[in-house]
Write an enzyme that holds these catalytic residues in place. Structure first.
Site, PDB file in Angstrom:
ATOM      1  CD  GLU A   1      -3.008  -1.148   2.149  1.00 46.78           C
ATOM      2  OE1 GLU A   1      -4.365  -0.722   1.930  1.00 46.78           O
ATOM      3  OE2 GLU A   1      -2.583  -1.455   3.373  1.00 46.78           O
TER       4      GLU A   1
ATOM      5  CD  GLU B   1      -3.790  -6.459   3.711  1.00 48.15           C
ATOM      6  OE1 GLU B   1      -2.819  -5.427   3.787  1.00 48.15           O
ATOM      7  OE2 GLU B   1      -3.656  -7.017   2.652  1.00 48.15           O
TER       8      GLU B   1
END
Length: 714
Positions: A119, A139
Site C-alpha cells: 500500500e 490481509e
C-alpha cells in the site's frame, strides 16, 4: 545501504533510526531500516511521514526514492503491535501524504512488499521492482482487508479482476508478474535495488516526469468489464469462502472504487476494515497465523542439529506411498520406491506419474519439468536399493506384523545413521522401534492423504528416539512445506485420537435420533468443508471398520458401541469407491445423495438397541461434537501427547478441516468460554458418565479462571 549487499537481517537495533534520509544529488533517498523484515511499526510510519514533509519543504529535493534495507522493501504490519492500541500516524494517513507529495515519489521494491508495504508502494507515483520481489495484499488470511487505500488504488491501477484476485487469494505476485499486470512500472535489470532505483529516478527527472497520483489511474475506465469482474468475484467468493467475513468486504470495497469518488471509497474501505478488525474471525485467524509459526519450535529443534538428508526411500507405492514420494520429489530430493513385485512397483510409478500428468494437463508444469522430476525417481523390488538412503519412510498396510517385517528389512539394509520412519496412523511406534536394533533412529512421520497436498505432518516421537532424529523430521517438514506438529505415542496420536471420539459422538447422535445427513449439514454450517459421514465415504468405510475390529479385544465392555457403520460395511458399502456408503454415488459421482436404505438400517439398529429416537437441533449437534473434541484435546495436552493446546489446534486445522477462522478447537473453546464447555460436558455426563467425563485439565482451568491460551505461553 539498501543494495544486494545491505545489512543481513538481525535483531532490531533500537538506537538506529527506522527511517533514514540521504541526499543523492537532487534525490532524497528514504531508507527503511527496521529489522528483521522492515515491518511498518510506528517509528517507520513516523519516519516516512516526516521524510515526505521534509521533501516537500526542501527546494533542493526534486524527487523522493523509497528503498528498504536488508532483504525486504516492507514486509507488512509490525506483528509486535498486534492487539495493542494504535499509535499515530495511521497508515492511511501516511499513504495519503505520500500520494499528495508535490515531488515525484518512487518506490524501489526488492524482497517482500506485502500488505501495508504494498500500500505504501501503491501510494507512490512510480514503482520499480526486481524480478524476485514478492508483492501482495494478504490481509484476507488474517481475517482482514487492505485498510490503507489498497482496495481503492489497486483496482484503479491494474483493474478490478487482477486486484480482486490478489486481495481475495492473498497470494504473492513476483516482480515479473507485477510488471505484466501494471502493478509496477518497470522491472529492474539487476538485483542492486539501490543503483536501479537511483538510475530510474534520475531518468524520470531527466524526462521531466510529473507527479502521478495513483488515484488518477484509469484501469477501471471500462465500466462494463469492471462490473462484470466484480460480480464474478462476488459469486465466486460466496461459493468458495462460505462463512468467512472479510472476503465479501473486500469485494464491497473494490466495488466502491468503481462507483464512488476516491475519498468516499477510502472512507468506506476504512469503515469495512474496522468491521473486519472487530470480527471474532480476525482473532481466530491471527491465532492460527502465530500458532503455525510456533508449532515448528519443538524442544529437540533447539537442542540438536538435524542429520543431512540427500536421498529418500519410500516403502509402498499405494495412494499414500505415492503421495509421499511426490511430496519428497517436489522438494527436490531423489526418491527410491520399494514394492513387493514388479506389478505393484509399476502401479506405484503410475500413481506418481499421474500426479505430474495432471499438472502438465492443467498447464501448471511443462513436459520437460515433469521429465526432470521423474529423473530423480526410481524403484526396486529389493530392499537392498535403500542401502544409501538417508531417510526411509514406510507406507504399507496398517498392520503391526506387516510393518515389523518391513522394519526388519530396513534394519538389515540401511546404513548406520539412516532415519527410519513409519507413516502409521494409529499403531504403537515404540513397539515398531523395539523390533529393530536401532530404536534411536525410528520415528513416526504421519502424512495425511493426499500426502503431496495436505499440509499437516504429525511427527510422532517414540521414547527412545534421538533428539537429532526429531530435529531431522522437523527440517524435512520445512523442505516439504508441511506444517509439523510434534506428537507423543498413543493410539491415534493427536489427530486420529480426536477423530475417534468425534466419530463416536456423531454415531451416538445418529443412533439417538439425528440423521447422518443432518449431522453433516450442521458441521458444514459450523465451517467444516465436509461432515463426518461424508469424510467416512471419501476415505473408505472399510478403513474405520478395520480399526474398530482391531480395537475390539481391548474395548471397554462398559463403553457404548454403535453398530450402524458395521452394518453398512457388512454389505460392502464402503463409500465413494463402491458407489454407496452413508450416501449414494451413482455412476461414480463425487457428491453423494441421501440413501433411504441407510435410514432404514439406522431405524432397525435403533430398535435393536432399544432406543427411542429424539430430536436434535443443529446447535445441539455442534455443541456435542465440539465439546468432545475440546475435551479430548485437553486430555491429550494433559498427558503430554501434545506439547500445548496450539499443537492440537494446528492438527485439527491442517489435517481435519476445522474452520481456520475459528482458530482451532482449543482457541474456539477459549472464545466460547471454558466454563460453558464444562457445563455442557457435565450435562452430557448424566447420559454417559464414561464417554463424557470432563478432562481434569479442563476442570482445573475453569476452577482457577484460566484458559487454554495461558498454556501456550508455558
Amino acid at each position: 545501504m539498501a543494495d544486494k549487499h545491505a545489512r543481513p537481517d538481525s535483531s532490531p537495533d533500537t538506537s538506529a533510526p527506522a527511517v533514514t534520509r540521504t541526499m543523492h544529488g537532487k534525490i532524497l533517498l528514504v531508507g527503511i531500516d527496521n529489522p528483521p523484515v522492515n515491518a511498518l511499526g510506528v517509528e517507520v510510519r513516523r519516519g516516512l511521514l516526516a521524510a515526505i514533509e521534509a521533501a516537500d519543504a526542501d527546494a533542493n529535493v526534486a524527487a523522493v526514492l523509497i528503498v528498504g534495507a536488508g532483504r525486504n522493501f516492507i514486509a507488512g504490519a509490525d506483528i509486535r503491535e498486534f492487539g495493542k492500541p494504535p499509535l499515530p500516524p495511521a497508515l492511511p494517513d501516511v499513504c495519503n501524504r505520500i500520494e499528495a507529495c508535490k515531488k515525484p515519489v518512487v518506490a524501489a521494491i526488492h524482497g517482500a512488499a506485502l500488505g501495508g508495504g504494498l500500500e505504501i508502494a501503491l501510494a507512490a507515483h512510480y514503482r520499480l521492482a526486481v524480478a524476485s520481489a514478492k508483492l501482495g495484499l494478504p490481509e484476507v488470511q488474517l481475517g482482514l482487508m487492505p485498510g490503507a487505500g489498497g482496495t481503492q488504488r489497486a483496482p484503479r491501477l491494474i483493474g478490478a479482476a487482477a486486484a480482486l484476485d490478489l486481495m481475495l487469494s492473498g497470494r504473492h505476485a513476483s516482480g515479473t508478474e507485477a510488471a505484466k499486470l501494471g502493478l509496477v512500472d518497470r522491472l529492474a535489470q539487476s538485483d542492486d535495488i539501490l543503483a536501479e532505483g537511483l538510475a530510474y529516478t534520475q531518468e524520470l527527472l531527466a524526462s521531466h516526469a510529473s507527479v502521478r497520483p495513483t488515484r488518477a489511474a484509469n484501469a477501471l475506465a471500462d465500466r462494463d468489464a469492471s462490473r462484470a469482474a466484480i460480480d464474478a468475484a462476488r459469486k465466486d467468493t460466496e461459493r468458495k469462502s462460505r462463512g468467512l467475513f472479510s472476503p465479501l468486504k473486500i469485494v464491497e470495497a473494490a466495488e466502491a472504487a468503481l462507483d464512488l469518488p476516491f475519498d468516499q471509497g477510502l472512507a468506506l474501505e476504512r469503515k469495512l476494515f474496522l468491521q473486519c478488525l472487530d470480527s471474532p474471525q480476525r482473532a481466530g485467524l491471527i491465532h492460527a497465523f502465530f500458532a503455525e509459526r510456533e508449532v515448528a519450535k519443538a524442544p529437540e529443534t533447539r537442542s540438536a542439529s538435524p542429520r543431512e538428508i540427500a536421498r529418500v526411500g519410500v516403502v509402498g507405492g499405494g495412494t499414500m506411498g505415492a503421495g509421499i514420494a511426490v511430496a519428497v520429489l517436489d522438494s527436490g530430493l531423489p526418491v527410491t520406491m520399494i514394492e513387493r513385485d514388479d506389478e505393484a512397483l509399476a502401479r506405484g510409478r503410475a500413481h506418481v506419474e499421474r500426479v505430474y500428468d495432471g499438472l502438465v494437463a492443467k498447464g501448471r508444469m511443462s513436459a520437460d519439468a515433469k521429465a526432470a522430476v521423474l529423473a530423480r525417481f526410481d524403484g526396486s523390488t529389493s530392499y537392498d536399493a535403500l542401502a544409501s538412503a538417508d531417510l526411509v519412510i514406510e507406507a504399507v498396510f496398517e498392520d503391526m506384523a506387516v510393518k515389523k517385517a518391513v522394519f526388519a528389512e530396513l534394519d538389515r539394509v540401511c546404513k548406520p545413521g539412516a532415519v527410519l520412519a513409519t507413516n502409521t496412523s494409529y499403531l504403537d511406534i515404540d513397539e515398531i522401534a523395539a523390533s529393530t536394533s536401532r530404536a534411536s533412529d525410528v520415528i513416526g512421520l504421519h502424512f495425511f492423504s493426499p500426502a503431496n497436498i495436505m499440509k499437516l505432518l504429525e511427527i510422532v516421537v517414540p521414547a527412545k528416539v534421538s533428539a537429532d532424529v526429531v530435529a531431522t523430521a522437523f527440517e524435512l517438514a520445512k523442505k516439504l512445506r508441511k506444517v509439523p506438529v510434534r506428537a507423543g505415542v498413543c493410539d491415534g496420536f493427536i489427530g486420529n485420537r480426536i477423530l475417534a471420539v468425534y466419530r463416536t459422538a456423531a454415531d451416538y447422535l445418529m443412533e439417538d435420533g439425528a440423521s447422518p445427513y443432518q449431522i453433516d449439514s450442521a458441521i458444514r454450517q459450523f465451517g467444516y468443508p465436509m461432515g463426518p459421514y461424508q469424510v467416512v465415504d471419501l476415505a473408505g468405510g472399510d478403513i474405520g471398520w478395520a480399526a474398530r475390529k482391531r480395537r475390539a479385544p481391548t474395548r471397554n465392555p462398559k463403553a457404548r458401541y454403535v453398530e450402524i457403520a458395521d452394518r453398512l460395511c457388512e454389505r460392502g458399502w464402503f463409500g465413494q469407491k463402491t458407489q454407496r456408503g452413508f450416501y449414494l454415488y451413482p455412476e461414480g459421482a463425487r457428491t453423494g445423495t441421501p440413501d433411504p436404505e441407510v435410514e432404514a438400517i439406522i431405524d432397525a439398529e435403533r430398535k435393536r438397541a432399544g432406543i427411542t429416537p429424539r430430536t436434535f437441533t443443529d446447535e445441539d449437534i455442534v455443541r456435542r461434537l465440539m465439546a468432545i473434541i475440546i475435551n479430548e484435546g485437553a486430555n491429550i495436552v494433559r498427558e503430554g501427547i501434545a506439547l500445548r493446546p496450539l499443537d492440537v489446534d494446528m492438527t485439527l486445522l491442517y489435517g481435519y478441516g476445522f474452520p481456520r477462522y475459528r482458530g482451532g478447537p482449543m482457541k474456539y473453546a477459549d472464545t466460547v468460554g471454558l466454563a460453558a464447555i464444562l457445563a455442557d460436558l457435565r450435562a452430557f455426563e448424566k447420559e454417559d458418565a464414561l464417554f463424557w467425563k470432563p478432562s481434569p485439565l479442563l476442570v482445573e482451568l475453569v476452577e482457577r479462571g484460566a484458559d487454554f491460551a495461558s498454556l501456550n505461553q508455558q
